[in-house]
Design a protein around this motif. Structure first.
Motif, PDB file in Angstrom:
ATOM      1  N   LEU A  30     -13.859  25.566   3.394  1.00 55.73           N
ATOM      2  CA  LEU A  30     -14.598  24.511   4.325  1.00 55.73           C
ATOM      3  C   LEU A  30     -14.221  23.173   4.130  1.00 55.73           C
ATOM      4  O   LEU A  30     -13.950  22.331   5.125  1.00 55.73           O
ATOM      5  CB  LEU A  30     -16.074  24.464   4.407  1.00 55.73           C
ATOM      6  N   GLU A  31     -13.679  22.659   2.531  1.00 58.36           N
ATOM      7  CA  GLU A  31     -13.340  21.502   2.651  1.00 58.36           C
ATOM      8  C   GLU A  31     -12.024  21.329   3.210  1.00 58.36           C
ATOM      9  O   GLU A  31     -11.488  20.132   3.769  1.00 58.36           O
ATOM     10  CB  GLU A  31     -13.220  21.078   1.218  1.00 58.36           C
ATOM     11  N   VAL A  32     -11.072  22.299   3.071  1.00 62.27           N
ATOM     12  CA  VAL A  32      -9.612  22.267   3.934  1.00 62.27           C
ATOM     13  C   VAL A  32      -9.788  22.208   5.292  1.00 62.27           C
ATOM     14  O   VAL A  32      -8.977  21.231   5.785  1.00 62.27           O
ATOM     15  CB  VAL A  32      -8.853  23.453   3.316  1.00 62.27           C
ATOM     16  N   ILE A  33     -10.845  22.800   5.673  1.00 64.10           N
ATOM     17  CA  ILE A  33     -10.858  22.843   7.128  1.00 64.10           C
ATOM     18  C   ILE A  33     -11.375  21.397   7.457  1.00 64.10           C
ATOM     19  O   ILE A  33     -10.967  20.862   8.462  1.00 64.10           O
ATOM     20  CB  ILE A  33     -11.920  23.869   7.506  1.00 64.10           C
ATOM     21  N   TYR A  34     -12.177  21.062   6.638  1.00 65.36           N
ATOM     22  CA  TYR A  34     -12.717  19.481   7.021  1.00 65.36           C
ATOM     23  C   TYR A  34     -11.633  18.527   6.633  1.00 65.36           C
ATOM     24  O   TYR A  34     -11.609  17.454   7.903  1.00 65.36           O
ATOM     25  CB  TYR A  34     -13.844  19.097   5.883  1.00 65.36           C
ATOM     26  N   ASP A  35     -10.679  18.451   5.974  1.00 67.89           N
ATOM     27  CA  ASP A  35      -9.442  17.704   6.048  1.00 67.89           C
ATOM     28  C   ASP A  35      -8.457  17.899   7.351  1.00 67.89           C
ATOM     29  O   ASP A  35      -7.887  17.110   7.753  1.00 67.89           O
ATOM     30  CB  ASP A  35      -8.601  18.055   4.734  1.00 67.89           C
ATOM     31  N   TYR A  36      -8.473  19.168   7.519  1.00 67.26           N
ATOM     32  CA  TYR A  36      -7.569  19.495   8.904  1.00 67.26           C
ATOM     33  C   TYR A  36      -8.348  18.753  10.054  1.00 67.26           C
ATOM     34  O   TYR A  36      -7.640  18.375  10.937  1.00 67.26           O
ATOM     35  CB  TYR A  36      -7.446  21.082   8.829  1.00 67.26           C
ATOM     36  N   LEU A  37      -9.670  18.832  10.111  1.00 65.76           N
ATOM     37  CA  LEU A  37     -10.369  18.356  11.247  1.00 65.76           C
ATOM     38  C   LEU A  37     -10.011  16.719  11.556  1.00 65.76           C
ATOM     39  O   LEU A  37     -10.216  16.432  12.536  1.00 65.76           O
ATOM     40  CB  LEU A  37     -11.931  18.501  11.200  1.00 65.76           C
ATOM     41  N   ARG A  38      -9.625  16.103  10.588  1.00 64.10           N
ATOM     42  CA  ARG A  38      -9.247  14.842  10.453  1.00 64.10           C
ATOM     43  C   ARG A  38      -8.048  14.582  11.280  1.00 64.10           C
ATOM     44  O   ARG A  38      -7.682  13.468  11.817  1.00 64.10           O
ATOM     45  CB  ARG A  38      -9.074  13.982   9.190  1.00 64.10           C
ATOM     46  N   CYS A  39      -7.248  15.483  11.244  1.00 64.58           N
ATOM     47  CA  CYS A  39      -5.964  15.474  11.979  1.00 64.58           C
ATOM     48  C   CYS A  39      -5.942  16.217  13.370  1.00 64.58           C
ATOM     49  O   CYS A  39      -5.266  15.675  14.395  1.00 64.58           O
ATOM     50  CB  CYS A  39      -4.801  16.144  11.439  1.00 64.58           C
ATOM     51  N   GLU A  40      -6.772  17.410  13.535  1.00 62.05           N
ATOM     52  CA  GLU A  40      -6.908  17.948  14.931  1.00 62.05           C
ATOM     53  C   GLU A  40      -8.124  18.604  14.978  1.00 62.05           C
ATOM     54  O   GLU A  40      -8.961  18.815  14.002  1.00 62.05           O
ATOM     55  CB  GLU A  40      -5.862  19.196  14.867  1.00 62.05           C
ATOM     56  N   PRO A  41      -8.403  19.045  16.247  1.00 61.60           N
ATOM     57  CA  PRO A  41      -9.844  19.530  16.508  1.00 61.60           C
ATOM     58  C   PRO A  41      -9.870  20.983  15.878  1.00 61.60           C
ATOM     59  O   PRO A  41      -8.747  21.626  16.198  1.00 61.60           O
ATOM     60  CB  PRO A  41     -10.062  19.478  18.042  1.00 61.60           C
ATOM     61  N   LEU A  42     -10.995  21.482  15.748  1.00 59.26           N
ATOM     62  CA  LEU A  42     -11.011  22.839  15.308  1.00 59.26           C
ATOM     63  C   LEU A  42     -11.171  24.011  16.708  1.00 59.26           C
ATOM     64  O   LEU A  42     -11.484  23.513  17.760  1.00 59.26           O
ATOM     65  CB  LEU A  42     -12.309  23.204  14.703  1.00 59.26           C
ATOM     66  N   PRO A  43     -10.666  25.070  16.522  1.00 56.16           N
ATOM     67  CA  PRO A  43     -10.762  25.943  17.638  1.00 56.16           C
ATOM     68  C   PRO A  43     -12.359  26.442  17.708  1.00 56.16           C
ATOM     69  O   PRO A  43     -12.984  26.286  16.638  1.00 56.16           O
ATOM     70  CB  PRO A  43     -10.070  27.085  17.330  1.00 56.16           C
ATOM     71  N   LEU A  44     -12.908  26.832  18.832  1.00 51.67           N
ATOM     72  CA  LEU A  44     -14.298  27.219  18.983  1.00 51.67           C
ATOM     73  C   LEU A  44     -14.373  28.824  18.410  1.00 51.67           C
ATOM     74  O   LEU A  44     -13.676  29.639  18.713  1.00 51.67           O
ATOM     75  CB  LEU A  44     -14.843  27.090  20.479  1.00 51.67           C
ATOM     76  N   PHE A  45     -15.492  29.135  17.620  1.00 50.72           N
ATOM     77  CA  PHE A  45     -15.749  30.469  17.097  1.00 50.72           C
ATOM     78  C   PHE A  45     -16.904  30.981  18.113  1.00 50.72           C
ATOM     79  O   PHE A  45     -18.034  31.086  17.812  1.00 50.72           O
ATOM     80  CB  PHE A  45     -16.099  30.386  15.633  1.00 50.72           C
ATOM     81  N   ARG A  46     -16.472  31.215  19.211  1.00 50.71           N
ATOM     82  CA  ARG A  46     -17.473  31.615  20.374  1.00 50.71           C
ATOM     83  C   ARG A  46     -18.328  32.801  20.105  1.00 50.71           C
ATOM     84  O   ARG A  46     -19.276  33.164  20.465  1.00 50.71           O
ATOM     85  CB  ARG A  46     -16.757  31.959  21.813  1.00 50.71           C
ATOM     86  N   ASN A  47     -17.509  33.932  19.367  1.00 49.06           N
ATOM     87  CA  ASN A  47     -18.215  35.212  18.823  1.00 49.06           C
ATOM     88  C   ASN A  47     -19.040  35.235  17.790  1.00 49.06           C
ATOM     89  O   ASN A  47     -19.658  36.178  17.466  1.00 49.06           O
ATOM     90  CB  ASN A  47     -16.842  36.240  19.194  1.00 49.06           C
ATOM     91  N   LEU A  48     -18.892  34.196  16.976  1.00 48.46           N
ATOM     92  CA  LEU A  48     -19.217  34.267  15.377  1.00 48.46           C
ATOM     93  C   LEU A  48     -20.967  34.336  15.737  1.00 48.46           C
ATOM     94  O   LEU A  48     -21.424  33.296  16.146  1.00 48.46           O
ATOM     95  CB  LEU A  48     -18.991  32.931  14.730  1.00 48.46           C
TER      96      LEU A  48
END
Length: 460
Positions: free
Chosen positions: A321-339
């Motif tokens: 999740l921390e890696v995803i948080y760093d990525y989010l500073r560069c680009e938006p996350l995809p939606l996890f609609r089925n989760l």
């Protein structure tokens, strides 16, 4: 005594056994053999002293389980195994489990085990497990005849070396588990997988590193990869660093994916439309965070997240999740609609990235957070900006096996009570060391406003 008398005697004996609780002895021999097939061989042999009925049943059990034995027991079993395999020459072997506990330097022992494996393959074995627990792990060469065993359904190998692959035909193999197994190169592994046309479950742990590990299968339903802790390896004479390592998964029927690997730099998932559940503990080899200027890495992470965005159930580590948080500073996350179900495993307690990730899960129903490990940390880093509401979340469970962070825990609980509009139940699971502060926690809970009027809060 006439036939009628003998029948009455057998019926009386049967009633007595049932009255004494011995229902097993009345089972058909074929069913008894199926039951005994799940026991270690030494326990199976011991059943011969139970009664006359049991005296020879062990000889008919179509399998051997000699795994986990020490070297003394190994020598005792040598004659027994030879006799057993000779006795079963005319029959098929269901299961054969064997481990080698020697020092790896005795050629006669190694040759004997190879002969045993070759023999059970000839006897059309269905389930085969071999573990080399010797001091020279990985030096045992599996006989090449294993590549063409048409009867094999389940294969589990540990700390062995696979023979060079020429051709593979394993049409019945459904489960393959490889732990610390060595191949000559990655092409041998790919050839093995391509020859398992009915493979459904593949588990790879502590795999000998190769530059690119490709898992291509049209039948695979479940794939688990657990990385070796080493940071470098050798392939031939080339030394591979972490940034060279890549895993490519092309399995259009894949439903379950588990990745636990902090060294591999690149994960590529193709044809991921069937994914239902993932268990992710990876960092893409980003020891020092994501460089926004690293466009290939950003593209790879984006494609990976899109590849798993269709899943319904997810287990994810806080490190990922921390890696995803760093990525989010560069680009938006995809939606996890089925989760609908999310479990977060904590290896540290920096939670600033969690709310942002939850905003990308618009239909999340259940959330489980926590760790089974003891932590002694002074604070939890929480959210630094206002967060949106959680409109679909109904169930939250927080497991707290740590010390000294009561205030921060209550902030976390408050976040869910104040943001979850239809929350039905929040469960706070305390470990024994936390029980002493239970009274304080219950009082604090009464002061936290709840946006959901039907929410039930439990402290266990």
């Amino acid at each position: 005594m006439g036939e009628a008398g003998r029948k009455r005697g057998r019926a009386k004996g049967s009633r007595k056994r049932k009255r004494d609780g011995d229902w097993i002895s009345d089972l058909p021999e074929s069913l008894l053999c199926k039951v005994l097939l799940n026991l270690p061989t030494k326990d199976v042999v011991r059943t011969s002293v139970l009664s006359k009925r049991w005296k020879n049943i062990w000889k008919c059990v179509p399998g051997l389980d000699l795994s986990g034995e020490d070297i003394k027991m190994y020598y005792i079993y040598v004659r027994f195994v030879n006799r057993f395999l000779k006795f079963n020459r005319k029959y098929h072997i269901e299961s054969f489990k064997l481990s080698y506990p020697g020092d790896g330097n005795c050629e006669p022992e190694l040759d004997l085990m190879k002969r045993w494996i070759t023999t059970v393959i000839q006897l059309k074995v269905k389930n085969l497990e071999f573990f080399d627990y010797s001091w020279a792990n990985g030096t045992f060469d599996i006989p090449p005849s294993i590549y063409t065993c048409n009867s094999l359904v389940y294969l589990k190998l540990s700390t062995v070396t696979m023979s060079t692959v020429k051709s593979v035909s394993l049409p019945s193999l459904r489960v393959l588990k490889l732990s610390a197994v060595k191949f000559a190169d990655h092409l041998d592994f790919e050839t093995l997988i391509s020859g398992c046309t009915a493979l459904e479950t593949l588990v790879i742990s502590y795999f000998d590193r190769v530059e690119v590990l490709r898992v291509c299968s049209q039948s695979l339903l479940s794939f688990t990869h657990v990385a070796h802790k080493r940071y470098f390896t050798h392939v031939g004479h080339k030394r591979l660093a972490e940034e060279d390592l890549s895993i490519v998964i092309d399995a259009p029927r894949l439903e379950y994916l588990k990745l636990s690997d902090h060294q591999t730099a690149s994960f590529i998932i193709k044809n991921s439309g069937s994914l239902v559940a993932v268990d992710i503990n990876i960092v893409f080899n980003l020891s020092f965070g994501l460089d926004p200027r690293d466009l290939p890495k950003r593209s790879m992470i984006r494609n990976f997240l899109v590849g798993i965005s269709c899943v319904k159930n997810m287990i994810i580590s806080s490190i990922t999740l921390e890696v995803i948080y760093d990525y989010l500073r560069c680009e938006p996350l995809p939606l996890f609609r089925n989760l609908s179900f999310l479990r977060v495993k904590f290896y540290n307690y920096s939670l600033k990235m969690l709310p942002t990730f939850l905003e990308s899960c618009p239909n999340l129903i259940s959330l489980v957070m926590g760790s089974t490990k003891k932590h002694n940390m002074k604070e939890i880093s929480l959210f630094s900006r206002p967060q949106g509401f959680l409109p679909s979340l109904e169930y939250v469970e927080i497991k707290v096996p740590l010390k000294g962070v009561v205030v921060e825990i209550m902030k976390l609980v408050g976040y869910f009570l104040e943001k979850s509009t239809i929350l039905k139940k929040l469960t706070l699971c305390l470990d024994d060391s936390r029980k002493t502060g239970e009274t304080f926690i219950r009082k604090e809970l009464l002061t936290i406003p709840r946006i959901s009027t039907s929410c039930q809060v439990l402290v266990l």
